[in-house]
Design a protein around this motif. Sequence first.
Motif, PDB file in Angstrom:
ATOM      1  N   ASP A   1       3.096 -28.013  18.730  1.00  0.00           N
ATOM      2  CA  ASP A   1       1.730 -27.644  18.560  1.00  0.00           C
ATOM      3  C   ASP A   1       0.892 -27.737  19.915  1.00  0.00           C
ATOM      4  O   ASP A   1       1.366 -28.425  21.033  1.00  0.00           O
ATOM      5  CB  ASP A   1       1.182 -29.189  18.055  1.00  0.00           C
ATOM      6  CG  ASP A   1       1.932 -29.533  16.656  1.00  0.00           C
ATOM      7  OD1 ASP A   1       1.426 -28.767  15.632  1.00  0.00           O
ATOM      8  OD2 ASP A   1       2.668 -30.428  16.650  1.00  0.00           O
ATOM      9  N   VAL A   2      -0.055 -26.764  20.078  1.00  0.00           N
ATOM     10  CA  VAL A   2      -1.085 -26.832  21.179  1.00  0.00           C
ATOM     11  C   VAL A   2      -1.581 -27.733  21.561  1.00  0.00           C
ATOM     12  O   VAL A   2      -1.799 -28.229  22.720  1.00  0.00           O
ATOM     13  CB  VAL A   2      -2.096 -25.541  20.987  1.00  0.00           C
ATOM     14  CG1 VAL A   2      -2.880 -25.359  22.132  1.00  0.00           C
ATOM     15  CG2 VAL A   2      -1.143 -24.258  20.621  1.00  0.00           C
ATOM     16  N   LEU A   3      -2.283 -28.611  20.564  1.00  0.00           N
ATOM     17  CA  LEU A   3      -2.800 -30.037  20.704  1.00  0.00           C
ATOM     18  C   LEU A   3      -2.121 -31.141  19.853  1.00  0.00           C
ATOM     19  O   LEU A   3      -1.707 -30.595  18.695  1.00  0.00           O
ATOM     20  CB  LEU A   3      -4.269 -29.879  20.358  1.00  0.00           C
ATOM     21  CG  LEU A   3      -5.091 -29.095  21.196  1.00  0.00           C
ATOM     22  CD1 LEU A   3      -6.643 -28.834  20.439  1.00  0.00           C
ATOM     23  CD2 LEU A   3      -5.293 -29.417  22.677  1.00  0.00           C
ATOM     24  N   PHE A   4      -1.939 -32.204  20.715  1.00  0.00           N
ATOM     25  CA  PHE A   4      -1.048 -33.229  19.602  1.00  0.00           C
ATOM     26  C   PHE A   4      -1.846 -33.459  18.405  1.00  0.00           C
ATOM     27  O   PHE A   4      -2.880 -33.894  18.402  1.00  0.00           O
ATOM     28  CB  PHE A   4      -0.874 -34.221  20.520  1.00  0.00           C
ATOM     29  CG  PHE A   4       0.334 -34.983  20.162  1.00  0.00           C
ATOM     30  CD1 PHE A   4       1.761 -34.503  20.668  1.00  0.00           C
ATOM     31  CD2 PHE A   4       0.334 -35.995  19.224  1.00  0.00           C
ATOM     32  CE1 PHE A   4       2.795 -35.070  20.308  1.00  0.00           C
ATOM     33  CE2 PHE A   4       1.645 -36.699  18.888  1.00  0.00           C
ATOM     34  CZ  PHE A   4       2.880 -36.677  19.482  1.00  0.00           C
TER      35      PHE A   4
ATOM     36  N   ALA B   1     -14.569 -33.870  25.436  1.00  0.00           N
ATOM     37  CA  ALA B   1     -13.836 -33.994  26.503  1.00  0.00           C
ATOM     38  C   ALA B   1     -12.850 -34.968  26.407  1.00  0.00           C
ATOM     39  O   ALA B   1     -11.361 -34.617  26.555  1.00  0.00           O
ATOM     40  CB  ALA B   1     -14.529 -34.164  27.756  1.00  0.00           C
ATOM     41  N   VAL B   2     -13.107 -36.115  25.861  1.00  0.00           N
ATOM     42  CA  VAL B   2     -12.054 -37.265  25.562  1.00  0.00           C
ATOM     43  C   VAL B   2     -11.027 -36.727  24.314  1.00  0.00           C
ATOM     44  O   VAL B   2      -9.716 -36.999  24.741  1.00  0.00           O
ATOM     45  CB  VAL B   2     -12.765 -38.564  25.076  1.00  0.00           C
ATOM     46  CG1 VAL B   2     -11.855 -39.569  24.637  1.00  0.00           C
ATOM     47  CG2 VAL B   2     -13.831 -38.949  26.109  1.00  0.00           C
ATOM     48  N   SER B   3     -11.447 -36.082  23.450  1.00  0.00           N
ATOM     49  CA  SER B   3     -10.437 -35.550  22.506  1.00  0.00           C
ATOM     50  C   SER B   3      -9.518 -34.452  22.830  1.00  0.00           C
ATOM     51  O   SER B   3      -8.600 -34.617  22.619  1.00  0.00           O
ATOM     52  CB  SER B   3     -11.239 -34.956  21.228  1.00  0.00           C
ATOM     53  OG  SER B   3     -12.300 -35.938  20.521  1.00  0.00           O
ATOM     54  N   LEU B   4     -10.251 -33.792  23.804  1.00  0.00           N
ATOM     55  CA  LEU B   4      -9.156 -32.736  24.423  1.00  0.00           C
ATOM     56  C   LEU B   4      -8.150 -33.214  25.242  1.00  0.00           C
ATOM     57  O   LEU B   4      -7.046 -32.810  25.241  1.00  0.00           O
ATOM     58  CB  LEU B   4     -10.223 -31.519  25.300  1.00  0.00           C
ATOM     59  CG  LEU B   4      -9.476 -30.266  25.478  1.00  0.00           C
ATOM     60  CD1 LEU B   4      -9.013 -29.680  24.132  1.00  0.00           C
ATOM     61  CD2 LEU B   4     -10.514 -29.633  26.145  1.00  0.00           C
ATOM     62  N   ALA B   5      -8.658 -34.357  26.143  1.00  0.00           N
ATOM     63  CA  ALA B   5      -7.806 -34.883  26.984  1.00  0.00           C
ATOM     64  C   ALA B   5      -6.756 -35.669  26.230  1.00  0.00           C
ATOM     65  O   ALA B   5      -5.322 -35.600  26.602  1.00  0.00           O
ATOM     66  CB  ALA B   5      -8.485 -35.942  27.962  1.00  0.00           C
ATOM     67  N   ALA B   6      -6.924 -36.486  25.276  1.00  0.00           N
ATOM     68  CA  ALA B   6      -6.201 -37.144  24.264  1.00  0.00           C
ATOM     69  C   ALA B   6      -5.154 -36.084  23.832  1.00  0.00           C
ATOM     70  O   ALA B   6      -3.911 -36.405  23.302  1.00  0.00           O
ATOM     71  CB  ALA B   6      -6.762 -37.821  23.258  1.00  0.00           C
ATOM     72  N   GLY B   7      -5.487 -34.868  23.290  1.00  0.00           N
ATOM     73  CA  GLY B   7      -4.568 -34.039  22.834  1.00  0.00           C
ATOM     74  C   GLY B   7      -3.802 -33.198  23.589  1.00  0.00           C
ATOM     75  O   GLY B   7      -2.309 -32.553  23.223  1.00  0.00           O
ATOM     76  N   ILE B   8      -4.200 -32.865  25.082  1.00  0.00           N
ATOM     77  CA  ILE B   8      -3.427 -32.198  25.808  1.00  0.00           C
ATOM     78  C   ILE B   8      -2.425 -32.735  26.676  1.00  0.00           C
ATOM     79  O   ILE B   8      -1.401 -32.387  26.887  1.00  0.00           O
ATOM     80  CB  ILE B   8      -4.371 -31.601  26.631  1.00  0.00           C
ATOM     81  CG1 ILE B   8      -5.250 -30.290  25.961  1.00  0.00           C
ATOM     82  CG2 ILE B   8      -3.811 -30.895  28.008  1.00  0.00           C
ATOM     83  CD1 ILE B   8      -6.379 -29.473  26.745  1.00  0.00           C
ATOM     84  N   GLY B   9      -2.606 -33.741  26.888  1.00  0.00           N
ATOM     85  CA  GLY B   9      -1.915 -34.819  27.796  1.00  0.00           C
ATOM     86  C   GLY B   9      -0.462 -35.063  27.302  1.00  0.00           C
ATOM     87  O   GLY B   9       0.504 -34.595  28.043  1.00  0.00           O
ATOM     88  N   PRO B  10      -0.343 -35.168  26.197  1.00  0.00           N
ATOM     89  CA  PRO B  10       0.950 -35.566  25.425  1.00  0.00           C
ATOM     90  C   PRO B  10       1.653 -34.250  25.395  1.00  0.00           C
ATOM     91  O   PRO B  10       2.870 -34.189  25.552  1.00  0.00           O
ATOM     92  CB  PRO B  10       0.533 -36.244  23.814  1.00  0.00           C
ATOM     93  CG  PRO B  10      -0.493 -36.869  24.261  1.00  0.00           C
ATOM     94  CD  PRO B  10      -1.557 -35.991  25.183  1.00  0.00           C
ATOM     95  N   VAL B  11       0.956 -32.996  25.004  1.00  0.00           N
ATOM     96  CA  VAL B  11       1.614 -31.898  24.770  1.00  0.00           C
ATOM     97  C   VAL B  11       2.385 -31.153  26.200  1.00  0.00           C
ATOM     98  O   VAL B  11       3.397 -31.010  26.411  1.00  0.00           O
ATOM     99  CB  VAL B  11       0.679 -30.718  24.387  1.00  0.00           C
ATOM    100  CG1 VAL B  11       1.445 -29.402  24.338  1.00  0.00           C
ATOM    101  CG2 VAL B  11       0.261 -31.217  22.795  1.00  0.00           C
TER     102      VAL B  11
END
Lengths: 223, 194
Positions: free
Chosen positions: B178-181, A179-189
């Motif tokens: 990118d879909v995920l950063f 969940a943390v990894s997903l939040a980290a990757g989604i928020g910036p996008v």
Amino acid sequence: MSPGLPRRAFLRGLGGVAGAAGLTALAACSDAAPAGPPAPGATPGPTPSTTTTTAPTYSGEAALVALGAAVSGLAGDLLGQAAGGAGQGRYGVVPGAVSAFLSGAAAQHVAHAEAWNRVLVAAGRPAVDGTPLTVEPALRARLGAALAPVDLLGLAADVTSTVAATVTAMTDQLTGASAVSLAAGIGPVAAMHGATAGFLLGRPPTAPADPTAGALGPDALTV
Amino acid sequence: MTAPAPADVPILQTASSLVVLTTTTYRSLQALPFGGGANAPGPVRDLIAAALEELGRARTDLADATRAAGGRVQNGSNPRYAPVVAQALPTVRGPGDVVGLALTLEDVLAQTLVRDVVDLTSPDVRRTVAGHAAAAARRKALLLTLGALLSTGRSDLVAAPPDLGALPPSAGTVGFPDVLFPTEKASPSAEGAL
């Protein structure tokens, strides 16, 4: 996430967002089992009310992940409908850059919703069905009232801002690695979507001073 | 509020080193006529000004977190990328080069901050860094868009507000590839540690 988790674990988290490593905390937030029968000789409790209340489907960390799924899903659906309407000529002549933005951003939000739901399902919780959020009716009404491409871009800027703020705001509450990894990757996008919408609208390139302003909390879930 | 742990110190110092370098680079670019001067496209000039303001907040927040974790504040530039910038700055000849150099640094900074969100032990600091990661990602999106438009050779496309009808369709999507950063360019936590 456990302190000291190696950095490479983040990459695994993004590649397989439902990895078992990060699901312990999420699973621990499942709704509690119902209480057993009263002990023999115990004083009877009050007569149960005939009014029943439905327990929330999600609680604890699962509610945060469900919120992520719902808000990403709502953004994907709204922008996708906007793109569809643009293709049908509902908003007049829609420039190609605007149509491409709506379609491209919608697809990524849908992918984000699917990724959040995979985390839920891997933890034994149901995937979020639809976009059960308190803000949904107002946003759908706003899309329904849109008349021109600039209305669609304004809606997109606001919705993607809400997604980015919501996901950023939950990063200090999530503990599961996935969940943390997903939040980290989604928020910036989501923030990138907002920046692009802002550029197309001709707005100043300034990021919000408070990146969590306008964030939704778990109480925005209607399930 | 949970105090940041000592284990977070090198992460915060490395992030600070990238923020310092990106800030000084933007200042250099802002001093150029086609960066922050009269010959610069408005969106490029505005982006540099906004970036300096946002990076100032990031530097302050990272310094506060470093102190709270018991560490020394990193005020120096990132040692890996400082020579890259020193080599590139004299070759900057126009707005496209300005955007290109800024994009190189912002991408590394954003990717590092995104991975820091996962690695940091303090929830409060994680949230703060996540906010700065989102801000860096916003700037990356704009730089990608401006760079793509400048590469067409039509500087009239880089305007605020833009002529939507004249923009190529790709201008609507080039800012979020990118879909995920991604994080493969993230700096190792020891890179800028003291």
